[in-house]
Design a protein around this motif. Sequence first.
Motif, PDB file in Angstrom:
ATOM      1  N   GLU A 195       0.841  -1.191   0.000  1.00 25.77           N
ATOM      2  CA  GLU A 195       0.000   0.000   0.000  1.00 25.77           C
ATOM      3  C   GLU A 195       0.882   1.249   0.000  1.00 25.77           C
ATOM      4  O   GLU A 195       1.777   1.394   0.836  1.00 25.77           O
ATOM      5  CB  GLU A 195      -0.906   0.031   1.232  1.00 25.77           C
ATOM      6  CG  GLU A 195      -1.794   1.260   1.300  1.00 25.77           C
ATOM      7  CD  GLU A 195      -2.589   1.331   2.588  1.00 25.77           C
ATOM      8  OE1 GLU A 195      -3.519   2.162   2.653  1.00 25.77           O
ATOM      9  OE2 GLU A 195      -2.284   0.570   3.523  1.00 25.77           O
ATOM     10  N   VAL A 196       0.641   2.142  -0.959  1.00 26.83           N
ATOM     11  CA  VAL A 196       1.348   3.422  -0.984  1.00 26.83           C
ATOM     12  C   VAL A 196       0.710   4.333   0.063  1.00 26.83           C
ATOM     13  O   VAL A 196      -0.457   4.711  -0.049  1.00 26.83           O
ATOM     14  CB  VAL A 196       1.282   4.075  -2.382  1.00 26.83           C
ATOM     15  CG1 VAL A 196       1.953   5.455  -2.345  1.00 26.83           C
ATOM     16  CG2 VAL A 196       1.954   3.189  -3.421  1.00 26.83           C
ATOM     17  N   VAL A 197       1.503   4.696   1.078  1.00 21.16           N
ATOM     18  CA  VAL A 197       0.972   5.517   2.172  1.00 21.16           C
ATOM     19  C   VAL A 197       1.373   6.978   2.032  1.00 21.16           C
ATOM     20  O   VAL A 197       0.891   7.832   2.772  1.00 21.16           O
ATOM     21  CB  VAL A 197       1.435   4.973   3.541  1.00 21.16           C
ATOM     22  CG1 VAL A 197       0.848   3.594   3.794  1.00 21.16           C
ATOM     23  CG2 VAL A 197       2.963   4.942   3.638  1.00 21.16           C
ATOM     24  N   GLY A 198       2.263   7.257   1.085  1.00 17.26           N
ATOM     25  CA  GLY A 198       2.690   8.630   0.868  1.00 17.26           C
ATOM     26  C   GLY A 198       3.470   8.746  -0.417  1.00 17.26           C
ATOM     27  O   GLY A 198       4.117   7.787  -0.844  1.00 17.26           O
ATOM     28  N   ALA A 199       3.401   9.935  -1.048  1.00 14.32           N
ATOM     29  CA  ALA A 199       4.123  10.164  -2.294  1.00 14.32           C
ATOM     30  C   ALA A 199       4.718  11.559  -2.279  1.00 14.32           C
ATOM     31  O   ALA A 199       4.105  12.510  -1.773  1.00 14.32           O
ATOM     32  CB  ALA A 199       3.199   9.982  -3.493  1.00 14.32           C
ATOM     33  N   ALA A 200       5.918  11.685  -2.844  1.00  8.87           N
ATOM     34  CA  ALA A 200       6.622  12.963  -2.870  1.00  8.87           C
ATOM     35  C   ALA A 200       7.184  13.206  -4.267  1.00  8.87           C
ATOM     36  O   ALA A 200       7.464  12.277  -5.009  1.00  8.87           O
ATOM     37  CB  ALA A 200       7.745  12.978  -1.835  1.00  8.87           C
ATOM     38  N   GLY A 201       7.362  14.513  -4.583  1.00  8.54           N
ATOM     39  CA  GLY A 201       7.857  14.884  -5.894  1.00  8.54           C
ATOM     40  C   GLY A 201       9.327  15.201  -5.949  1.00  8.54           C
ATOM     41  O   GLY A 201       9.853  15.542  -7.012  1.00  8.54           O
ATOM     42  N   ASN A 202      10.019  15.106  -4.818  1.00  2.00           N
ATOM     43  CA  ASN A 202      11.470  15.312  -4.804  1.00  2.00           C
ATOM     44  C   ASN A 202      12.063  14.616  -3.588  1.00  2.00           C
ATOM     45  O   ASN A 202      11.339  14.192  -2.681  1.00  2.00           O
ATOM     46  CB  ASN A 202      11.819  16.813  -4.798  1.00  2.00           C
ATOM     47  CG  ASN A 202      11.258  17.531  -3.591  1.00  2.00           C
ATOM     48  OD1 ASN A 202      11.692  17.319  -2.465  1.00  2.00           O
ATOM     49  ND2 ASN A 202      10.262  18.393  -3.823  1.00  2.00           N
ATOM     50  N   GLY A 203      13.372  14.498  -3.572  1.00  2.59           N
ATOM     51  CA  GLY A 203      14.036  13.758  -2.503  1.00  2.59           C
ATOM     52  C   GLY A 203      13.890  14.375  -1.132  1.00  2.59           C
ATOM     53  O   GLY A 203      13.756  13.658  -0.130  1.00  2.59           O
ATOM     54  N   ALA A 204      13.893  15.709  -1.055  1.00  3.71           N
ATOM     55  CA  ALA A 204      13.785  16.385   0.244  1.00  3.71           C
ATOM     56  C   ALA A 204      12.428  16.100   0.881  1.00  3.71           C
ATOM     57  O   ALA A 204      12.331  15.747   2.059  1.00  3.71           O
ATOM     58  CB  ALA A 204      13.993  17.884   0.066  1.00  3.71           C
ATOM     59  N   GLU A 205      11.370  16.256   0.089  1.00  8.39           N
ATOM     60  CA  GLU A 205      10.020  15.964   0.594  1.00  8.39           C
ATOM     61  C   GLU A 205       9.890  14.480   0.910  1.00  8.39           C
ATOM     62  O   GLU A 205       9.257  14.092   1.907  1.00  8.39           O
ATOM     63  CB  GLU A 205       8.989  16.368  -0.466  1.00  8.39           C
ATOM     64  CG  GLU A 205       7.544  16.149  -0.041  1.00  8.39           C
ATOM     65  CD  GLU A 205       6.565  16.434  -1.163  1.00  8.39           C
ATOM     66  OE1 GLU A 205       5.370  16.156  -0.979  1.00  8.39           O
ATOM     67  OE2 GLU A 205       7.003  16.927  -2.227  1.00  8.39           O
ATOM     68  N   GLY A 206      10.499  13.650   0.071  1.00  7.55           N
ATOM     69  CA  GLY A 206      10.446  12.209   0.290  1.00  7.55           C
ATOM     70  C   GLY A 206      11.082  11.803   1.602  1.00  7.55           C
ATOM     71  O   GLY A 206      10.548  10.949   2.330  1.00  7.55           O
ATOM     72  N   LEU A 207      12.220  12.409   1.923  1.00  7.62           N
ATOM     73  CA  LEU A 207      12.893  12.109   3.189  1.00  7.62           C
ATOM     74  C   LEU A 207      12.017  12.468   4.384  1.00  7.62           C
ATOM     75  O   LEU A 207      11.975  11.738   5.373  1.00  7.62           O
ATOM     76  CB  LEU A 207      14.224  12.854   3.267  1.00  7.62           C
ATOM     77  CG  LEU A 207      15.371  12.255   2.447  1.00  7.62           C
ATOM     78  CD1 LEU A 207      16.545  13.224   2.389  1.00  7.62           C
ATOM     79  CD2 LEU A 207      15.815  10.926   3.048  1.00  7.62           C
ATOM     80  N   ARG A 208      11.308  13.588   4.286  1.00  9.54           N
ATOM     81  CA  ARG A 208      10.410  13.971   5.388  1.00  9.54           C
ATOM     82  C   ARG A 208       9.307  12.932   5.573  1.00  9.54           C
ATOM     83  O   ARG A 208       8.949  12.576   6.710  1.00  9.54           O
ATOM     84  CB  ARG A 208       9.800  15.351   5.106  1.00  9.54           C
ATOM     85  CG  ARG A 208      10.782  16.512   5.264  1.00  9.54           C
ATOM     86  CD  ARG A 208      10.071  17.845   5.303  1.00  9.54           C
ATOM     87  NE  ARG A 208       9.521  18.190   3.994  1.00  9.54           N
ATOM     88  CZ  ARG A 208      10.175  18.855   3.045  1.00  9.54           C
ATOM     89  NH1 ARG A 208      11.436  19.234   3.265  1.00  9.54           N
ATOM     90  NH2 ARG A 208       9.610  19.148   1.896  1.00  9.54           N
ATOM     91  N   LEU A 209       8.775  12.417   4.457  1.00  8.31           N
ATOM     92  CA  LEU A 209       7.734  11.395   4.549  1.00  8.31           C
ATOM     93  C   LEU A 209       8.277  10.100   5.145  1.00  8.31           C
ATOM     94  O   LEU A 209       7.601   9.444   5.942  1.00  8.31           O
ATOM     95  CB  LEU A 209       7.145  11.118   3.160  1.00  8.31           C
ATOM     96  CG  LEU A 209       6.231  12.184   2.559  1.00  8.31           C
ATOM     97  CD1 LEU A 209       5.746  11.741   1.188  1.00  8.31           C
ATOM     98  CD2 LEU A 209       5.046  12.465   3.479  1.00  8.31           C
ATOM     99  N   VAL A 210       9.492   9.735   4.754  1.00  3.37           N
ATOM    100  CA  VAL A 210      10.093   8.505   5.288  1.00  3.37           C
ATOM    101  C   VAL A 210      10.299   8.629   6.798  1.00  3.37           C
ATOM    102  O   VAL A 210      10.015   7.690   7.553  1.00  3.37           O
ATOM    103  CB  VAL A 210      11.425   8.205   4.584  1.00  3.37           C
ATOM    104  CG1 VAL A 210      12.123   7.005   5.234  1.00  3.37           C
ATOM    105  CG2 VAL A 210      11.203   7.917   3.097  1.00  3.37           C
ATOM    106  N   ARG A 211      10.746   9.780   7.239  1.00  4.89           N
ATOM    107  CA  ARG A 211      10.950   9.982   8.683  1.00  4.89           C
ATOM    108  C   ARG A 211       9.626   9.941   9.445  1.00  4.89           C
ATOM    109  O   ARG A 211       9.546   9.395  10.554  1.00  4.89           O
ATOM    110  CB  ARG A 211      11.630  11.332   8.919  1.00  4.89           C
ATOM    111  CG  ARG A 211      13.038  11.451   8.361  1.00  4.89           C
ATOM    112  CD  ARG A 211      13.629  12.816   8.688  1.00  4.89           C
ATOM    113  NE  ARG A 211      14.898  13.033   8.014  1.00  4.89           N
ATOM    114  CZ  ARG A 211      15.096  13.958   7.062  1.00  4.89           C
ATOM    115  NH1 ARG A 211      14.098  14.755   6.697  1.00  4.89           N
ATOM    116  NH2 ARG A 211      16.274  14.083   6.495  1.00  4.89           N
TER     117      ARG A 211
END
Length: 223
Positions: free
Chosen positions: A28-44
Amino acid sequence: MIKVVLIEDDPMVQEVNREFINQVNGFEVVGAAGNGAEGLRLVRTLKPELVIIDIYMPQVDGLQAIQQIRTEGLRADVIAITAASDADTIRKVIQHGAFDYIMKPFKFERIKQALEKYRSFRNCFNDSGTMSQKELDSILFQKEEHAEAELPKGLNAVTLKKVIGYLSGHAESVSAEEVAEGIGIARVTARRYLDYLEKRGKVKLDIQYGGIGRPINRYIYQS
């Protein structure tokens, strides 16, 4: 469910990848980001088990994001889905522990295969206790006997790997004769393996019309 964070800067590709991932049972995709910086925040924040990430992105690219995930000790596995095909990038992504590397464009079956393999990998480590070498090998390597059992009669896994290795080493299409000479088998044998790989969607047939005579069937590997 295995929680997935998707990091992809192209909105259309991001949506296609989301649909592909959600079609595979247990993900299940629980979050999506359009760049690495935003992606890192979602992973954290979301603490997913799996991150599926592009490499070429603004602000923080995929490789930098993977490096940061490892530096911070975030417990997320990574699968790269990218157009990056240069050996140096592939080597660096793998060195930073990517579970798989999928090149664009790709078909649903390829990402499904990667996710199912990842699910099996996680399940093997869900049990506590020790693990034998044989059990570990079954996780890290595809068993030869299993591969051979799935092949049509007359084909074997060792030769198939040689054919795939030859094809994947050439960016341009190659003929059955070139494959045969390259790995030291008969042309008719090479043709059988190439036909098998074409039916499996692993190679694409490239029919070339030259001068006088029959057209030449050439094949290009679909990674």
